[in-house]
Scaffold this active site. Structure first.
Site: not given
Length: 304
Positions: A108, A206, A275
């Protein structure tokens, strides 16, 4: 540059370079690491809070540098993402990382660190779930847990449809280093000294909480920056919570088709990397092969 593998009895360091950490959530993850035979050392400032950050920049940076320099710590596992790593990258001592290379694990917001560290040092780092945001959930599944074992010895990973269905947007096969991570963070690197390099590499993307029009805008920015053209192939991971709130809207599938309908290189989507659960952990910077014929992503080991 591959980091050394872990072995039972080793100590891992946990620090927070981004958003604040809830002590209760982090402590729930300790049993997982202890069951792997690992000891845990927390950063001095891991529970600090400074607004939306896990403490002042200087303290978060100090924790990271101390763990890099500490020869007793064999891996650094970031507690969580959120926001804040981009504020640290220009202050990180890359020569220290070259001197004491070790396992660095997270995802992330950690994408900014992955990108900067690999491009400055060549060190392979790991995109994988984090203790205070993923490992406290009851749905932290067996596969996600098993993939931590790649840190204990050289492991060739193969992602196939045995993990999840994969969609082919463009056919082909390509081999190159796999780079990337969170799409919004990759876009933040553009125009900086840490701009993502995709030349002859497999670009992995992502994200979470980004509507199709937002994904469209970020993909267009990558396109205009030449990052899609330079890449050898595209690996589309999980885009969680991407349902449009603006109507009418294109779907994510329509966005992918727009950017890749005339692409001359392989593009596959549906990888449970990001995620999501399972979260298939991958070493970034290793040689990888993406194939539409076998519908696989094959990855070389991330440790030696």
């Amino acid at each position: 540059m591959l980091p050394n593998r872990l072995k039972p009895g080793d100590t891992i360091g946990i620090t927070a370079p981004a958003s604040p950490v809830e002590k209760e959530k982090l402590e729930q993850s300790f049993a997982f690491f202890e069951n792997l035979g690992l000891k845990i050392k927390l950063g001095e400032h891991v529970y600090d809070q400074y607004g939306y950050l896990a403490g002042k920049d200087t303290n978060r940076l100090t924790d990271f540098h101390q763990m890099i320099a500490d020869r007793n710590i064999k891996a650094i596992i970031f507690a969580r993402g959120g926001y804040g790593t981009g504020r640290l990258v220009d202050k990180i001592d890359m020569e220290l990382i070259k001197k004491y290379p070790k396992i660095i694990w997270g995802y992330s917001d950690i994408t900014f660190l992955h990108t900067a560290i690999h491009q400055a040092t060549g060190l392979v780092t790991f995109h994988g779930p984090m203790p205070a945001s993923d490992m406290i959930k009851k749905d932290f599944d067996t596969l996600s847990a098993q993939l931590f074992k790649q840190l204990f010895g050289p492991t060739n990973l193969i992602y196939s449809e045995s993990v999840s269905p994969l969609t082919i947007y463009r056919e082909g096969e390509a081999t190159g280093k796999i780079v990337g991570g969170n799409l919004s963070l990759l876009v933040q690197t553009l125009g900086t000294p840490y701009e993502i390099c995709t030349k002859n590499k497999l670009l992995f993307i992502e994200d979470i909480g980004e509507e199709p029009y937002r994904v469209d805008g970020m993909m267009n920015q990558l396109r205009l920056a030449g990052k899609l053209k330079d890449a050898a192939g595209i690996v589309i991971g999980d885009f969680a919570e991407a349902e449009p709130n603006v109507h009418p809207s294109l779907s994510l599938e329509e966005v992918w088709k727009h950017y890749f309908r005339n692409y001359k290189k392989p593009v596959l989507a549906g990888f449970r990397i990001g995620h999501c659960f399972p979260h298939f952990s991958v070493p970034l910077g290793v040689k990888a092969t993406l194939s539409s014929r076998t519908k696989t992503l094959q990855l070389s080991p991330g440790v030696y």
